[in-house]
Design a protein around this motif. Structure first.
Motif, PDB file in Angstrom:
ATOM      1  N   GLY A  27     111.179  31.894   5.848  1.00  0.00           N
ATOM      2  CA  GLY A  27     112.285  32.184   5.046  1.00  0.00           C
ATOM      3  C   GLY A  27     113.528  32.526   5.224  1.00  0.00           C
ATOM      4  N   PHE A  28     113.672  32.510   6.637  1.00  0.00           N
ATOM      5  CA  PHE A  28     115.046  32.920   7.323  1.00  0.00           C
ATOM      6  C   PHE A  28     115.815  31.825   7.161  1.00  0.00           C
ATOM      7  N   LYS A  29     117.063  32.191   6.771  1.00  0.00           N
ATOM      8  CA  LYS A  29     118.110  30.900   6.617  1.00  0.00           C
ATOM      9  C   LYS A  29     118.668  30.931   8.193  1.00  0.00           C
ATOM     10  N   ILE A  30     118.719  29.528   8.482  1.00  0.00           N
ATOM     11  CA  ILE A  30     119.019  29.244   9.875  1.00  0.00           C
ATOM     12  C   ILE A  30     120.567  28.458  10.007  1.00  0.00           C
ATOM     13  N   LEU A  31     121.331  28.889  10.979  1.00  0.00           N
ATOM     14  CA  LEU A  31     122.599  28.180  11.223  1.00  0.00           C
ATOM     15  C   LEU A  31     122.546  27.643  12.621  1.00  0.00           C
ATOM     16  N   LEU A  32     122.796  26.148  12.863  1.00  0.00           N
ATOM     17  CA  LEU A  32     122.193  25.568  14.109  1.00  0.00           C
ATOM     18  C   LEU A  32     123.908  25.290  14.650  1.00  0.00           C
ATOM     19  N   THR A  33     124.083  25.530  15.846  1.00  0.00           N
ATOM     20  CA  THR A  33     125.187  24.953  16.397  1.00  0.00           C
ATOM     21  C   THR A  33     125.125  24.444  17.921  1.00  0.00           C
ATOM     22  N   CYS A  34     125.609  23.538  18.386  1.00  0.00           N
ATOM     23  CA  CYS A  34     125.368  23.051  19.753  1.00  0.00           C
ATOM     24  C   CYS A  34     126.705  22.375  19.992  1.00  0.00           C
ATOM     25  N   SER A  35     126.480  21.896  21.274  1.00  0.00           N
ATOM     26  CA  SER A  35     127.752  21.335  22.093  1.00  0.00           C
ATOM     27  C   SER A  35     127.813  19.745  22.197  1.00  0.00           C
ATOM     28  N   SER A  36     126.916  19.125  21.576  1.00  0.00           N
ATOM     29  CA  SER A  36     127.026  17.596  21.782  1.00  0.00           C
ATOM     30  C   SER A  36     126.664  16.825  20.712  1.00  0.00           C
TER      31      SER A  36
END
Length: 158
Positions: free
Chosen positions: A71-80
């Motif tokens: 149930g956690f809200k996720i933010l995903l950031t990446c470099s490519s």
């Protein structure tokens, strides 16, 4: 010193914008504009995962799914671009990490930051520090030569 780092980053920002014009025609760099013109805002998250590329996204996949299922809200950031394509398979709250000075305008820090990349993004770490949040560094390994180079700039990272 941090002030000078951000100042130099801001001063060279127009050069990056100019470089975007010819690069945008190459498929490999077609999403690069999102780093320098981050118009789309992310949703507020409990856990912010940052990783470099496709391989790291795959390696984090089960951990991301685990927290999403809890149930956690996720933010995903990446470099490519390839990392972004894989991240979008896990969650639509996925973005290329914006150019560092723009992070201050774009990022709303999550409760936890998990960095799964050998590169240490100074502004990203500084923003979380300013909000009294300590990042978790997974896969924080680096070659001896890289360590020596980071050590030369240790005054930035202390």
């Amino acid at each position: 010193m941090y002030f000078f780092y951000i100042l130099v980053s801001i001063l060279i920002y127009p050069l990056f914008l100019l470089a975007l014009i010819p690069l945008s025609f190459k498929d490999k760099y077609s999403k690069l504009y999102q780093k320098f013109l981050p118009f789309k805002k992310h949703k507020i998250a409990d856990i912010h995962f940052h990783f470099a590329s496709y391989g790291e996204a795959v390696a984090l996949g089960e951990l991301i799914k685990y927290y999403k299922n809890k149930g956690f809200k996720i933010l995903l950031t990446c470099s490519s671009k390839t990392g972004l394509m894989k991240a979008k398979e896990f969650d639509d709250n996925a973005f290329l990490l914006p150019y560092e000075p723009l992070l201050y305008l774009w990022l709303k820090p999550a409760k936890t930051l998990i960095v799964f990349e050998a590169e240490l993004w100074l502004a990203l770490l500084k923003i979380y520090k300013d909000f009294d949040k300590n990042p978790i560094l997974l896969n924080a390994r680096m070659k001896e030569n890289s360590f020596k180079n980071y050590k030369k700039f240790s005054f930035y990272y202390t």
